[in-house]
Design a protein around this motif. Sequence first.
Motif, PDB file in Angstrom:
ATOM      1  N   ARG A 241       0.738  -1.488   0.108  1.00  0.00           N
ATOM      2  CA  ARG A 241       0.103   0.057  -0.185  1.00  0.00           C
ATOM      3  C   ARG A 241       0.819   1.331  -0.162  1.00  0.00           C
ATOM      4  O   ARG A 241       1.997   1.190   0.086  1.00  0.00           O
ATOM      5  CB  ARG A 241      -1.094   0.015   1.259  1.00  0.00           C
ATOM      6  N   ASN A 242      -0.067   2.270  -0.097  1.00  0.00           N
ATOM      7  CA  ASN A 242       0.962   3.689  -0.010  1.00  0.00           C
ATOM      8  C   ASN A 242       1.989   3.811  -1.153  1.00  0.00           C
ATOM      9  O   ASN A 242       3.073   4.417  -0.871  1.00  0.00           O
ATOM     10  CB  ASN A 242       1.461   4.098   1.189  1.00  0.00           C
ATOM     11  N   TYR A 243       1.854   3.238  -2.416  1.00  0.00           N
ATOM     12  CA  TYR A 243       2.683   3.416  -3.514  1.00  0.00           C
ATOM     13  C   TYR A 243       2.807   5.051  -3.969  1.00  0.00           C
ATOM     14  O   TYR A 243       1.610   5.536  -4.280  1.00  0.00           O
ATOM     15  CB  TYR A 243       2.135   2.660  -4.843  1.00  0.00           C
ATOM     16  N   MET A 244       3.890   5.475  -4.003  1.00  0.00           N
ATOM     17  CA  MET A 244       4.128   6.979  -4.438  1.00  0.00           C
ATOM     18  C   MET A 244       5.414   6.884  -5.613  1.00  0.00           C
ATOM     19  O   MET A 244       6.182   6.078  -5.576  1.00  0.00           O
ATOM     20  CB  MET A 244       4.558   7.675  -3.306  1.00  0.00           C
ATOM     21  N   ARG A 245       5.205   7.685  -6.490  1.00  0.00           N
ATOM     22  CA  ARG A 245       6.072   7.894  -7.609  1.00  0.00           C
ATOM     23  C   ARG A 245       6.551   9.294  -7.766  1.00  0.00           C
ATOM     24  O   ARG A 245       7.191   9.621  -8.942  1.00  0.00           O
ATOM     25  CB  ARG A 245       5.280   7.369  -8.869  1.00  0.00           C
TER      26      ARG A 245
END
Length: 523
Positions: free
Chosen positions: A299-303
Amino acid sequence: MPAPFDLNDDSVVVVIGSGAGGGTLSNELAQKGVKVVCLEAGPRIENQDFVNDEWAAFSQLSWLDKRTTSGSWRVATDFPGLPAWIVKAVGGSTVHWAGASLRFQDHEFKARTTYGDIAGASLLDWPLTLAEMEPWYAKAEDKMGTTRTNNIPGLPGNNNFKVLEAGAKKIGYKEVHTGRMSINSEPRKGRGSCLQIGFCFQGCKSGAKWSTLYTEIPDGEATGNLEVRPDAQALTITHNDQGKVDGVVYAGKDGKQMKQKARVVCVAGNSIESPRLLLNSHSAKFPDGLANSSGQVGRNYMRHTTGSVYAIFAKPVHMYRGTTMAGIVQDEARHDTSRGFAGGYELETLALGVPFMAAFLNPGEWGRSFAEAMDAYDRMAGLWIVGEDMPQAKNAVTLHASDKDQFGQPVPNVNFDDHANDTAMRDHAFKQSSAIYEAVGAVKTFHTPPYPSTHNLGTNRMSENAKDGVVNKWGQAHDIPNLFVSDGSQFTTGGAENPTLTIVALAIRQADHIAGEMAKGNL
């Protein structure tokens, strides 16, 4: 070179991945006398093998295993099988990265406290502060030879930077320079200075750019304590009856599966492969995957909030000459909600060659405006937006229900939707970037959507409380004491800064912790 460690040697630390986190951690542990087996899914490609050609280099270096995407982000439409542009080779994405090395700001370690409760965001403070990180940042900058630190001069500015600098200063920006770059501006540690070849993303043939491939890994191997195994793709992490991890099953180049026993396992496979590996390592004892009692793995994937702006001028710029990321504007990196969003962003020069420019300018677009832009390529300047995106629980890496990879394992699906804060930040950055170029006579500016990014963060985040994340402030799994996460997936939030310096600083710090705990008999 060390003799290979035996598969049944359960005294070794197994590090999965050889990039900024894994490669650095492997060397740091080896220097402390700890025996390390580093498993790298890709081949070992040395400097002389790099290809100064964008498409050929992309095929040579990139992680092209099957992946799927979902969500409203443009990448799912334009590049559905390529959610991230990362490397599958020894050195990981430090082979491909641009070199920008920036420290997080103090408030970015305390995003939940600073920004407050933002609807739809799963903000959390890091269990770390800038004050705690500063000595480790200093070690990382010295190790990497970061310009503008340790009396190392900045790199020269190419034309792309000169255009950016002139425009930025004209509209009132003050923090404009050629960046803190881990690219030698003068000979250092046996490596020469940058030759301004201009193929930073394709692997640095001169070796001026810091990469674990030819810095950390050879240094670690020279101790006799590090063995790097290329073409060794980790499939599952195993555990004993007590719930401690005890080995890694991996596939060799021929597809044959082997198990390396381990005293400690450190996962450093990037923010897509690391959670995927933990999820694929489910068992009767851990039915939801390893280290996942919180349900937070993946969860909480950021790019990062990204996008690019290119401008056409009346006279030639030749932006592709010199370092790819040749300069930065940092004035907008502050937190200032009067702009309509929380957090901040950096503006960094970016130059793509003709093939990639054609692919990425506005994917899928043809016709007059596209032809006009490509015809003006030699008169073009360009920059990349790097901003703090909001973590969201729904932005997640999960296991695909039916699609399998070449080893029969479920492939990762990457789901991503922009948060309203991300969109507001990007729109502001587009406007400011156009203003920079227009201030110095741009004929036309183009706003391009985000590309597949090398900045992949979150998915195994640090947290004070076990219920909120996957690992503690040492990157140690809350659930399993001898399992660590050693890459950008441990980031609680993303900050506005390129992440590599922080990944390296955390790896140096983690090695110190692991070696100390091993010496005490706690691991």
